[in-house]
Design a protein around this motif. Structure first.
Motif, short mmCIF file in Angstrom:
data_model
loop_
_atom_site.label_atom_id
_atom_site.label_comp_id
_atom_site.label_asym_id
_atom_site.label_seq_id
_atom_site.Cartn_x
_atom_site.Cartn_y
_atom_site.Cartn_z
N LEU A 1 0.98 4.25 -2.87
CA LEU A 1 0.73 5.65 -2.58
C LEU A 1 1.80 6.53 -3.13
O LEU A 1 1.79 7.56 -3.72
CB LEU A 1 0.55 5.66 -0.91
N LEU B 1 -8.10 -0.65 -0.11
CA LEU B 1 -6.92 -0.22 -1.23
C LEU B 1 -6.24 -1.80 -1.69
O LEU B 1 -5.71 -1.72 -2.68
CB LEU B 1 -5.70 0.43 -0.53
N PHE C 1 -5.20 3.64 -8.22
CA PHE C 1 -5.25 4.03 -6.66
C PHE C 1 -6.46 5.47 -6.52
O PHE C 1 -7.11 5.45 -5.43
CB PHE C 1 -4.13 4.44 -6.48
N TRP D 1 -7.71 2.66 3.81
CA TRP D 1 -6.25 2.40 3.95
C TRP D 1 -6.25 0.78 4.34
O TRP D 1 -5.34 0.08 3.75
CB TRP D 1 -5.57 3.18 4.95
N LYS E 1 0.94 -1.17 0.01
CA LYS E 1 -0.16 0.20 0.05
C LYS E 1 0.78 1.28 0.13
O LYS E 1 0.80 2.43 -0.74
CB LYS E 1 -0.80 -0.20 1.11
N SER E 2 1.92 1.27 0.66
CA SER E 2 3.01 2.51 0.88
C SER E 2 3.64 2.69 -0.57
O SER E 2 3.51 3.87 -1.10
CB SER E 2 3.85 2.28 2.02
N SER F 1 -1.80 3.99 -10.80
CA SER F 1 -1.89 5.05 -9.98
C SER F 1 -3.43 5.69 -10.00
O SER F 1 -4.02 6.20 -8.98
CB SER F 1 -0.94 6.25 -10.50
N THR G 1 1.85 6.71 -6.81
CA THR G 1 0.75 7.76 -7.28
C THR G 1 1.39 9.25 -7.12
O THR G 1 0.86 10.10 -7.77
CB THR G 1 -0.45 7.58 -6.21
#
Length: 456
Positions: A10, A309, A89, A305, A6-7, A86, A13
């Motif tokens: 992010l 995601l 996301f 989150w 997830k990081s 992206s 993106t």
């Protein structure tokens, strides 16, 4: 591993949002982040998607090694689909204001106010699903079913066919025009035809598809009886005024996505995918900002989150592997070997070339090959040969093939998801209930694509 995945998405993106405005070449940093997304997410994938991903990844890496490509090509291949990841996301962020603002209840309320029999309900469900799909994407399916299931089961004679045909068709049609849909982005990336050129014809074609769907179901399946929903309306405890305002909000969001993308296109801000991503981010950020003081704001952010995601975990590595493979095929010069033969076939078939491509895509989908894959491969092949039709017609045919593939293939994600939620067979949704519609819409789409490209 989930936190790393997830990081990384992010960070990717953020880099893509900054890229059009940065004077520094971010490609190498993006390459590192994409590798992090690939490695971390591939560990979390389902078995089916993992097999396909590893197959494309192995094929792409093998070709790059065999053809002795330099590091710059490896970077380009790995980064080729990062914009799509992206955008996925960013578009998932729309679930946050939908939940916080209580827009689910607004949709439910207006559904209960429809008193025009099954045909009226079907058209309403189709249009609402189509609008919401334009920004909520795949998340539309569970949202709409949770809203509609109880009411429709009490008011329609064939609930399974009603809900599956309305949702599958309206969802599949939105990929013809909506700026945030992966299908259309891949068409734009594969053919080089801009989203602005595809928006109007894609929107018209989707409206043709909605009308066709309504007419078919009204003739073959829907009852003319009046629905009995008065008791449920009285329980809703909502009035027209605030609910009407929420409807206007949703319409404004869709119009903002379209207008923003057009503005960025006129300003020449990055590529088409950059323009779509920037618009989506600005719109969802503005929409979410209105609910910052709501008590459930932090809860919704946490849920996004923590859970939502990760719904992209199957798609992110698939896109990376597809990008590596398609770039490797192109750089290795494999298309140069088959281009003469394809050109001969295209010259011999003439206008029939635009019929063959979507048919092959649909057959591939029925065989289990995802439309994402066929759009990339057929798109790259088509751009290497000269066809007797306008580029926008080629792009529309690719989009049409992908759209129909979503509803006619028993292996399509939307069909599998619908079958699971409403407890029916994928064969019934894909082939038994959608074959006639798919055939008629295919003919309409081919004719429209040719006419638009020829007379525009």
């Amino acid at each position: 591993m989930p936190f790393l995945c997830k990081s990384a998405m992010l960070l990717l993106t953020v880099l893509n949002l900054l890229d059009p405005f940065s004077r520094i070449n971010l490609s190498k940093l993006e390459f590192v982040v994409v590798i992090a997304v690939l490695v971390s997410s591939i560990m979390l994938m389902g078995k089916v998607f993992k097999k396909v991903t590893l197959l494309f990844l192995f094929g792409g890496v093998t070709l790059l090694l065999y053809s002795g490509q330099p590091f710059t090509i490896w970077v380009m291949a790995t980064n080729s689909m990062m914009n799509v990841i992206s955008i996925l996301f960013v578009m998932q962020l729309f679930s946050i204001p939908i939940e916080i603002g209580g827009y689910n209840s607004a949709i439910h309320y207006w559904l209960l106010k429809v008193h025009k029999g099954e045909a009226g309900l079907f058209l309403f469900v189709t249009i609402v699903t189509h609008i919401i799909s334009s920004f909520l994407s795949f998340g539309t399916i569970p949202v709409m079913i949770s809203l509609l299931e109880k009411t429709l089961k009490r008011n329609v004679s064939n609930y399974e066919r009603f809900i599956s045909t309305a949702i599958s068709r309206s969802y599949a049609l939105v990929v013809l025009w909506a700026p945030g849909t992966i299908n259309l982005l891949l068409v734009v990336q594969a053919t080089g035809v801009g989203w602005i050129e595809l928006f109007i014809p894609g929107l018209i074609l989707s409206l043709i598809g909605i009308v066709t769907s309504y007419v078919i179901e009204r003739k073959l399946n829907l009852s003319a009886k009046t629905t009995i929903v008065g008791d449920y309306i009285s329980d809703c405890k909502l009035s027209d005024t605030p609910i009407r305002g929420k409807v206007y909000h949703i319409i404004l969001v869709v119009l903002s996505l379209i207008a923003g993308t057009m503005i960025f296109a006129n300003m020449n801000v990055g590529s088409s995918t950059n323009q779509i991503m920037l618009t989506g981010f600005i719109v969802v950020l503005t929409w979410t900002a209105f609910f910052v003081r709501r008590p459930n704001f932090k809860t919704a952010l946490s849920a996004y989150w923590r859970d939502r995601l990760l719904k992209a975990v199957d798609l992110a590595p698939l896109f990376v592997s597809m990008g590596i493979f398609s770039t490797a095929v192109q750089q290795a010069g494999l298309f140069n070997f088959i281009q003469p033969a394809l050109q001969v076939i295209a010259n011999a078939m003439g206008l029939w070339s635009m019929v063959l491509v979507p048919i092959l895509m649909i057959l591939c989908a029925i065989a289990g090959i995802h439309p994402f894959v066929s759009i990339v491969l057929f798109g790259q092949i088509l751009t290497t040969i000269q066809l007797p039709i306008a580029p926008v017609s080629v792009a529309l045919c690719l989009a049409l093939g992908g759209s129909i593939s979503y509803i006619i293939s028993p292996f399509a994600g939307i069909v599998l998801t619908l079958a699971k939620f409403i407890n029916c067979r994928t064969f019934d949704i894909a082939l038994r209930w959608n074959w006639l519609y798919s055939l008629l819409f295919f003919i309409e789409g081919i004719v429209f694509a040719y006419v638009w490209g020829h007379f525009r």
